[in-house]
Design a protein around this motif. Structure first.
Motif, mmCIF file in Angstrom:
data_model
loop_
_atom_site.group_PDB
_atom_site.id
_atom_site.type_symbol
_atom_site.label_atom_id
_atom_site.label_comp_id
_atom_site.label_asym_id
_atom_site.label_seq_id
_atom_site.Cartn_x
_atom_site.Cartn_y
_atom_site.Cartn_z
ATOM 1 N N GLN A 23 8.631 2.843 -4.266
ATOM 2 C CA GLN A 23 7.711 3.891 -3.853
ATOM 3 C C GLN A 23 8.196 5.220 -4.426
ATOM 4 O O GLN A 23 9.339 5.626 -4.177
ATOM 5 C CB GLN A 23 7.611 3.961 -2.326
ATOM 6 C CG GLN A 23 6.970 2.722 -1.712
ATOM 7 C CD GLN A 23 6.812 2.812 -0.197
ATOM 8 O OE1 GLN A 23 7.738 3.168 0.501
ATOM 9 N NE2 GLN A 23 5.626 2.484 0.290
ATOM 10 N N GLY A 50 3.760 -0.989 6.562
ATOM 11 C CA GLY A 50 3.316 -0.358 5.333
ATOM 12 C C GLY A 50 2.957 1.092 5.590
ATOM 13 O O GLY A 50 3.709 1.821 6.249
ATOM 14 N N ALA A 60 -0.735 3.938 -4.052
ATOM 15 C CA ALA A 60 -0.297 2.695 -3.416
ATOM 16 C C ALA A 60 -1.475 1.915 -2.859
ATOM 17 O O ALA A 60 -1.558 0.687 -3.012
ATOM 18 C CB ALA A 60 0.706 3.010 -2.306
ATOM 19 N N ILE A 61 -2.403 2.615 -2.210
ATOM 20 C CA ILE A 61 -3.564 1.936 -1.640
ATOM 21 C C ILE A 61 -4.439 1.335 -2.733
ATOM 22 O O ILE A 61 -4.961 0.225 -2.614
ATOM 23 C CB ILE A 61 -4.369 2.907 -0.763
ATOM 24 C CG1 ILE A 61 -3.569 3.269 0.489
ATOM 25 C CG2 ILE A 61 -5.715 2.306 -0.368
ATOM 26 C CD1 ILE A 61 -4.196 4.361 1.320
ATOM 27 N N HIS A 85 -3.504 0.445 -5.864
ATOM 28 C CA HIS A 85 -2.889 -0.513 -6.768
ATOM 29 C C HIS A 85 -1.962 -1.532 -6.105
ATOM 30 O O HIS A 85 -1.608 -2.531 -6.740
ATOM 31 C CB HIS A 85 -2.100 0.236 -7.855
ATOM 32 C CG HIS A 85 -2.941 1.126 -8.703
ATOM 33 N ND1 HIS A 85 -3.883 0.644 -9.595
ATOM 34 C CD2 HIS A 85 -3.014 2.482 -8.785
ATOM 35 C CE1 HIS A 85 -4.481 1.657 -10.202
ATOM 36 N NE2 HIS A 85 -3.976 2.789 -9.726
ATOM 37 N N GLN A 86 -1.551 -1.288 -4.864
ATOM 38 C CA GLN A 86 -0.579 -2.186 -4.247
ATOM 39 C C GLN A 86 -1.075 -2.831 -2.956
ATOM 40 O O GLN A 86 -0.761 -3.991 -2.696
ATOM 41 C CB GLN A 86 0.724 -1.426 -3.938
ATOM 42 C CG GLN A 86 1.490 -0.957 -5.170
ATOM 43 C CD GLN A 86 2.775 -0.252 -4.774
ATOM 44 O OE1 GLN A 86 2.852 0.404 -3.740
ATOM 45 N NE2 GLN A 86 3.793 -0.376 -5.603
ATOM 46 N N VAL A 87 -1.827 -2.095 -2.152
ATOM 47 C CA VAL A 87 -2.229 -2.598 -0.834
ATOM 48 C C VAL A 87 -3.508 -3.423 -0.982
ATOM 49 O O VAL A 87 -4.578 -2.885 -1.260
ATOM 50 C CB VAL A 87 -2.448 -1.435 0.158
ATOM 51 C CG1 VAL A 87 -2.852 -1.984 1.527
ATOM 52 C CG2 VAL A 87 -1.184 -0.597 0.276
ATOM 53 N N GLN A 88 -3.390 -4.713 -0.787
ATOM 54 C CA GLN A 88 -4.518 -5.598 -1.070
ATOM 55 C C GLN A 88 -5.701 -5.366 -0.133
ATOM 56 O O GLN A 88 -6.852 -5.589 -0.527
ATOM 57 C CB GLN A 88 -4.057 -7.051 -0.993
ATOM 58 C CG GLN A 88 -3.042 -7.402 -2.081
ATOM 59 C CD GLN A 88 -2.562 -8.822 -1.998
ATOM 60 O OE1 GLN A 88 -3.354 -9.762 -1.944
ATOM 61 N NE2 GLN A 88 -1.247 -9.000 -1.976
ATOM 62 N N ASP A 97 6.525 -8.415 7.078
ATOM 63 C CA ASP A 97 5.736 -7.303 6.551
ATOM 64 C C ASP A 97 4.406 -7.202 7.293
ATOM 65 O O ASP A 97 3.716 -8.212 7.489
ATOM 66 C CB ASP A 97 5.429 -7.506 5.069
ATOM 67 C CG ASP A 97 6.665 -7.393 4.180
ATOM 68 O OD1 ASP A 97 7.746 -7.068 4.713
ATOM 69 O OD2 ASP A 97 6.541 -7.653 2.966
ATOM 70 N N ALA A 112 1.719 -4.856 6.207
ATOM 71 C CA ALA A 112 1.526 -3.828 5.185
ATOM 72 C C ALA A 112 0.270 -4.035 4.358
ATOM 73 O O ALA A 112 0.159 -3.514 3.243
ATOM 74 C CB ALA A 112 2.742 -3.787 4.255
ATOM 75 N N GLN A 147 0.802 -5.272 0.744
ATOM 76 C CA GLN A 147 1.385 -4.381 -0.270
ATOM 77 C C GLN A 147 2.451 -5.125 -1.071
ATOM 78 O O GLN A 147 3.305 -5.802 -0.510
ATOM 79 C CB GLN A 147 1.998 -3.150 0.390
ATOM 80 C CG GLN A 147 2.426 -2.083 -0.616
ATOM 81 C CD GLN A 147 2.795 -0.775 0.065
ATOM 82 O OE1 GLN A 147 2.620 -0.618 1.272
ATOM 83 N NE2 GLN A 147 3.285 0.175 -0.698
ATOM 84 N N TRP A 148 2.398 -4.980 -2.365
ATOM 85 C CA TRP A 148 3.311 -5.684 -3.246
ATOM 86 C C TRP A 148 3.714 -4.765 -4.386
ATOM 87 O O TRP A 148 3.219 -3.661 -4.540
ATOM 88 C CB TRP A 148 2.646 -6.955 -3.792
ATOM 89 C CG TRP A 148 1.449 -6.672 -4.666
ATOM 90 C CD1 TRP A 148 0.288 -6.087 -4.299
ATOM 91 C CD2 TRP A 148 1.317 -6.954 -6.062
ATOM 92 N NE1 TRP A 148 -0.592 -5.990 -5.357
ATOM 93 C CE2 TRP A 148 0.042 -6.506 -6.457
ATOM 94 C CE3 TRP A 148 2.163 -7.541 -7.004
ATOM 95 C CZ2 TRP A 148 -0.416 -6.631 -7.784
ATOM 96 C CZ3 TRP A 148 1.694 -7.659 -8.318
ATOM 97 C CH2 TRP A 148 0.412 -7.214 -8.691
#
Length: 290
Positions: A179, A216, A245-246, A248-251, A282, A284, A287-288
């Motif tokens: 992060q 997350g 993050a939301i 691109h990472q948080v599905q 997790d 989250a 999130q990955w």
């Protein structure tokens, strides 16, 4: 049974299987009535108060530990009124070894016992690592990892003599993923995951359940205000980092409420999680590492 069968039954732990749960509903296993719980960092608007409410709503009496007495007094009064359980406010600076141990002992005395320790301290300094001072690094490591160890140590002083207890450490998904601007914090939270795993390994055979939860991106009132009304470059950078993050990472594509994370904490504090050990779960939104 033959001697060999008896030996194998003992080896497999057949005599320790919780067969009483077979005919129960899951909701029965989640009931914490009669349990005594401590929640640290419980005076604010985040996960501490949400967790205290979830445990109290499941029937547990709770002690709320925080560094501002008026805040934990307010939360304790709200909990007693809402859920009809005992809620005690306890003043302590979680960065002080002696105060933490005193607060846990005081909580046990006020509650009439101790079954659950929710380890939820945090202090974090974000920003570019090369601009950090020694004080920034020390404060983040203290608030995000060392204070966790203080709390666990204090709880074990009471759990070990009784041969039972649950310690739930609050980490962060940042302990698993990168992060921007949170290098020291994420390193500390990776340490929480390792601490949880090793503490469980050391004490599971002595009746102590140790587990962790890794939230997350939780939205609190101050964070929501920052996202909607950034006041400076630092807040605008923080908003951009959250958005990235939301996106691109948080599905699931959104932030979460503290109560959504507190749901998992309450589950892990219950009999339903009895066969879990040393894990950090997790919560989250998927999130990955992006």
């Amino acid at each position: 049974m033959t001697t060999e069968q008896t030996d194998w039954a003992q080896l497999m732990g057949f005599d320790r299987l919780p067969t009483h749960i077979v005919e129960k509903r899951v909701s029965d296993l989640l009931d914490l009535s009669g349990k005594k719980a401590i929640v640290t960092g419980a005076g604010g608007d985040g996960l501490g108060q949400a967790t205290a409410n979830r445990l109290a709503g499941s029937g547990a009496d709770v002690a709320l530990i925080g560094r501002t007495l008026s805040k934990v007094e307010k939360r304790a009064a709200e909990i007693e009124k809402r859920w009809g359980v005992k809620a005690y406010p306890i003043l302590a600076d979680l960065s002080d070894w002696d105060q933490v141990h005193r607060a846990v002992a005081e909580s046990k005395e006020a509650l009439g016992g101790l079954d659950i320790m929710i380890n939820n301290p945090v202090m974090v300094v974000g920003g570019a690592f090369e601009k950090h001072t020694k004080e920034d690094i020390d404060q983040t490591m203290l608030g995000s990892l060392t204070m966790m160890m203080y709390g666990a140590h204090a709880a074990l002083e009471h759990f070990l003599p009784q041969g039972s207890g649950r310690i739930i450490n609050i980490g962060a998904v940042g302990g698993r993923v990168q992060q921007p601007g949170l290098t020291v914090y994420c390193a500390a939270k990776a340490g929480v995951i390792g601490f949880t795993r090793n503490l469980a390994y050391e004490f599971a055979s002595r009746g102590i359940h140790v587990l962790g939860v890794a939230p997350g991106i939780m939205i609190k009132p101050d964070m929501k205000d920052m996202v909607l009304n950034p006041q400076n470059d630092g807040q605008r950078a923080g908003r951009a980092s959250i958005h990235n993050a939301i996106q691109h990472q948080v599905q699931l594509g959104r932030v979460c409420l503290p109560e959504e994370v507190a749901n998992m904490v309450a589950y892990l504090a219950s009999e339903a999680a009895d066969y879990m050990c040393g894990q950090t779960i997790d919560v989250a939104g998927g999130q990955w590492m992006g």
